[in-house]
Enzyme design. Structure first.
Site, mmCIF file in Angstrom:
data_model
loop_
_atom_site.group_PDB
_atom_site.id
_atom_site.type_symbol
_atom_site.label_atom_id
_atom_site.label_comp_id
_atom_site.label_asym_id
_atom_site.label_seq_id
_atom_site.Cartn_x
_atom_site.Cartn_y
_atom_site.Cartn_z
ATOM 1 N N ASP A 301 0.839 -1.212 0.000
ATOM 2 C CA ASP A 301 0.000 0.000 0.000
ATOM 3 C C ASP A 301 0.871 1.258 0.000
ATOM 4 O O ASP A 301 0.562 2.235 -0.682
ATOM 5 C CB ASP A 301 -0.904 0.027 1.241
ATOM 6 C CG ASP A 301 -1.896 -1.120 1.258
ATOM 7 O OD1 ASP A 301 -2.173 -1.689 0.193
ATOM 8 O OD2 ASP A 301 -2.394 -1.438 2.357
HETATM 9 P P1 AP5 Z 1 -0.881 -5.830 3.455
HETATM 10 O O1 AP5 Z 1 -1.241 -6.841 2.456
HETATM 11 O O2 AP5 Z 1 -0.036 -6.163 4.594
HETATM 12 O O3 AP5 Z 1 -0.222 -4.649 2.847
HETATM 13 P P2 AP5 Z 1 0.459 -4.572 1.621
HETATM 14 O O4 AP5 Z 1 0.540 -3.124 1.506
HETATM 15 O O5 AP5 Z 1 -0.116 -5.325 0.490
HETATM 16 O O6 AP5 Z 1 1.895 -5.187 2.102
HETATM 17 P P3 AP5 Z 1 2.606 -6.536 1.872
HETATM 18 O O7 AP5 Z 1 3.566 -6.703 2.977
HETATM 19 O O8 AP5 Z 1 1.661 -7.624 1.563
HETATM 20 O O9 AP5 Z 1 3.402 -6.107 0.646
HETATM 21 P P4 AP5 Z 1 3.270 -6.650 -0.811
HETATM 22 O O10 AP5 Z 1 3.489 -8.121 -0.803
HETATM 23 O O11 AP5 Z 1 2.055 -6.127 -1.446
HETATM 24 O O12 AP5 Z 1 4.465 -5.937 -1.442
HETATM 25 P P5 AP5 Z 1 5.959 -6.426 -1.571
HETATM 26 O O13 AP5 Z 1 6.373 -7.386 -0.506
HETATM 27 O O14 AP5 Z 1 6.142 -6.843 -2.969
HETATM 28 O O15 AP5 Z 1 -2.241 -5.160 3.862
HETATM 29 C C1 AP5 Z 1 -2.319 -4.112 4.716
HETATM 30 C C2 AP5 Z 1 -3.700 -3.509 4.713
HETATM 31 O O16 AP5 Z 1 -4.617 -4.217 3.906
HETATM 32 C C3 AP5 Z 1 -4.298 -3.467 6.084
HETATM 33 O O17 AP5 Z 1 -4.189 -2.156 6.558
HETATM 34 C C4 AP5 Z 1 -5.756 -3.903 5.877
HETATM 35 O O18 AP5 Z 1 -6.665 -3.023 6.487
HETATM 36 C C5 AP5 Z 1 -5.893 -3.920 4.396
HETATM 37 N N1 AP5 Z 1 -6.866 -4.893 3.923
HETATM 38 C C6 AP5 Z 1 -6.897 -6.224 4.137
HETATM 39 N N2 AP5 Z 1 -7.996 -6.777 3.588
HETATM 40 C C7 AP5 Z 1 -8.680 -5.756 2.985
HETATM 41 C C8 AP5 Z 1 -9.889 -5.689 2.255
HETATM 42 N N3 AP5 Z 1 -10.637 -6.758 2.010
HETATM 43 N N4 AP5 Z 1 -10.259 -4.473 1.790
HETATM 44 C C9 AP5 Z 1 -9.513 -3.375 2.013
HETATM 45 N N5 AP5 Z 1 -8.369 -3.379 2.712
HETATM 46 C C10 AP5 Z 1 -7.954 -4.557 3.185
HETATM 47 O O19 AP5 Z 1 6.727 -5.096 -1.263
HETATM 48 C C11 AP5 Z 1 6.350 -3.859 -1.766
HETATM 49 C C12 AP5 Z 1 7.538 -2.962 -1.715
HETATM 50 O O20 AP5 Z 1 8.029 -2.904 -0.375
HETATM 51 C C13 AP5 Z 1 8.730 -3.417 -2.526
HETATM 52 O O21 AP5 Z 1 8.621 -3.085 -3.855
HETATM 53 C C14 AP5 Z 1 9.857 -2.681 -1.818
HETATM 54 O O22 AP5 Z 1 9.906 -1.353 -2.203
HETATM 55 C C15 AP5 Z 1 9.437 -2.747 -0.381
HETATM 56 N N6 AP5 Z 1 10.079 -3.855 0.318
HETATM 57 C C16 AP5 Z 1 9.561 -5.080 0.565
HETATM 58 N N7 AP5 Z 1 10.419 -5.834 1.257
HETATM 59 C C17 AP5 Z 1 11.534 -5.076 1.460
HETATM 60 C C18 AP5 Z 1 12.786 -5.269 2.133
HETATM 61 N N8 AP5 Z 1 13.107 -6.418 2.736
HETATM 62 N N9 AP5 Z 1 13.673 -4.251 2.146
HETATM 63 C C19 AP5 Z 1 13.375 -3.067 1.554
HETATM 64 N N10 AP5 Z 1 12.220 -2.826 0.920
HETATM 65 C C20 AP5 Z 1 11.307 -3.810 0.856
#
Ligand code: AP5
Ligand code: NA
Length: 347
Positions: A301
């Site tokens: 997000d």
């Molecule tokens: P959640 O799914 O946790 O959030 P997200 O933003 O999707 O985060 P993820 O940890 O899943 O990341 P990702 O896998 O999408 O991205 P990636 O790992 O590729 O959800 C959070 C929210 O969702 C909650 O607040 C909830 O309310 C809401 N929600 C749930 N269900 C819902 C529903 N039905 N309707 C509405 N809302 C709902 O990483 C992305 C970026 O992060 C990368 O490109 C990079 O820049 C960075 N990054 C990742 N890992 C690293 C690392 N190790 N070091 C440096 N940068 C990193």
């Protein structure tokens, strides 16, 4: 100061306003509810006790959540100028709604909630086990959103006044007619419409409304798991890698063929992929050390939020993606989808 020059109301988002109830739980807690450690699901009847159990038996924290609201709050933080982003979603008439309203206001998001008088504000259980997190959303009032809200003259004016639109895939479970209406407005006015694959279950169970809106989507965001779920449901070759899936996503039918679709796929600490036509560009992620990670909740997000903050200023995709990575990195160093201090992104 970092204040931008984006005008008020230039960006409109629709989604589920949820209050996150986050706690670290033992593995058996997840198992008891038949949940996996890195998943996102919608709550069924059997999941309903989770929320009370979290509050009564664990050290639960309340955080403003909801995917689109998260992204808009992050965009606002970076923009440093209030009300650039307008948000629509449905809440209840309760204390949780007050918290969400206050968090949105604090962040500078111009939230215009529809209010359901008979259903409580939606919540999302964030179950943390080590470095994993499992989400269980009880949409409640968020599920009561209707298109009437967008037809209210004041809200319609806000939609008409925007130049950029962002809606999550999550919102497909709530109100596809509202999504189609915003998408049609964007298309009629030749303004970009951005969407997110949001979670594997969206592609698995809501492919029909997703495919209906896809022709309107100018930019599609997703992570690895979401892209693979889309590909599997579409019956694309099982050995298609993320690049191939991205190329197929941008090649899906599009209404405005003069503006080809772009796909932006994140893959955790691996490079972000930008797919346009049949070219794939990679954007490196500066990997965080394990001790720097608080939780990755909200990383995706936040990535979108950082991206949007630059996109609404008409910056190049290169700058938008680098700001996405900047924002995600910051949010990972903070609990949930929250930020601290002043942003220091440099183009
Ligand atoms: P959640 O799914 O946790 O959030 P997200 O933003 O999707 O985060 P993820 O940890 O899943 O990341 P990702 O896998 O999408 O991205 P990636 O790992 O590729 O959800 C959070 C929210 O969702 C909650 O607040 C909830 O309310 C809401 N929600 C749930 N269900 C819902 C529903 N039905 N309707 C509405 N809302 C709902 O990483 C992305 C970026 O992060 C990368 O490109 C990079 O820049 C960075 N990054 C990742 N890992 C690293 C690392 N190790 N070091 C440096 N940068 C990193
Ligand atoms: Na975080």
């Amino acid at each position: 100061s970092h204040r931008s020059n984006a005008r008020e109301g230039i960006l409109v988002g629709c989604g589920n306003p949820l209050l996150d109830i986050s706690a670290t739980v033992p593995m058996h807690f997840l198992q008891g509810y038949g949940m996996k450690e890195d998943d996102a699901i919608l709550a069924e009847e059997r999941h309903m006790p989770i929320y009370r159990e979290l509050v009564e038996n664990y050290k639960a924290e309340y955080l403003a959540g909801g995917s689109v609201q998260n992204s808009l709050r992050i965009a606002q933080w970076i923009l440093g100028q209030p009300k650039v982003a307008v948000f629509f979603g449905c809440v209840g008439k309760d204390n949780y709604a007050d918290i969400l309203r206050e968090k949105a206001r604090e962040a500078g998001v111009d939230a215009h909630y529809q209010v359901s008088t008979d259903t409580p504000t939606g919540t999302c259980a964030v179950l943390i086990t080590g470095t994993h997190r499992s989400l269980c959303a009880n949409l409640a009032a968020a599920n009561k959103f209707t298109i009437d809200h967008l037809k209210q003259p004041a809200n319609k004016a806000l939609v008409d006044n925007a130049l950029y639109y962002y809606i999550s895939g999550f919102f497909l479970t709530v109100n596809p007619p509202s999504i189609m209406s915003v998408a049609a407005t964007a298309n009629a006015k030749q303004r970009p419409f951005l969407m997110n694959l949001s979670a594997p279950f969206i592609s698995q169970f809501f492919m029909e409304p997703l495919l209906k809106v896809m022709p309107y989507v100018d930019i599609i965001f997703g992570n690895e798991a979401e892209a693979h779920a889309f590909a599997t449901t579409q019956g694309w070759p099982a050995d298609a890698d993320l690049r191939e899936i991205g190329k197929r996503l941008v090649a899906l039918p599009k209404i405005n063929s003069a503006r080809p679709r772009i796909a932006i796929l994140t893959q955790g600490c691996d490079p972000v992929l930008l797919i346009q036509h049949d070219t794939v560009q990679e954007f490196e992620v500066t990997r965080l050390a394990v001790h720097e990670i608080v939780d990755t909740n909200g990383a995706g997000d936040a990535f979108v939020g950082g991206f949007l903050s630059q996109y609404v200023q008409d910056k190049s995709l290169d700058v938008c993606i680098r700001c996405g990575n900047y924002a995600a990195r910051h949010i990972i160093m903070n609990p949930g989808c929250t930020y601290s201090g002043e942003p220091d992104f440099v183009e």
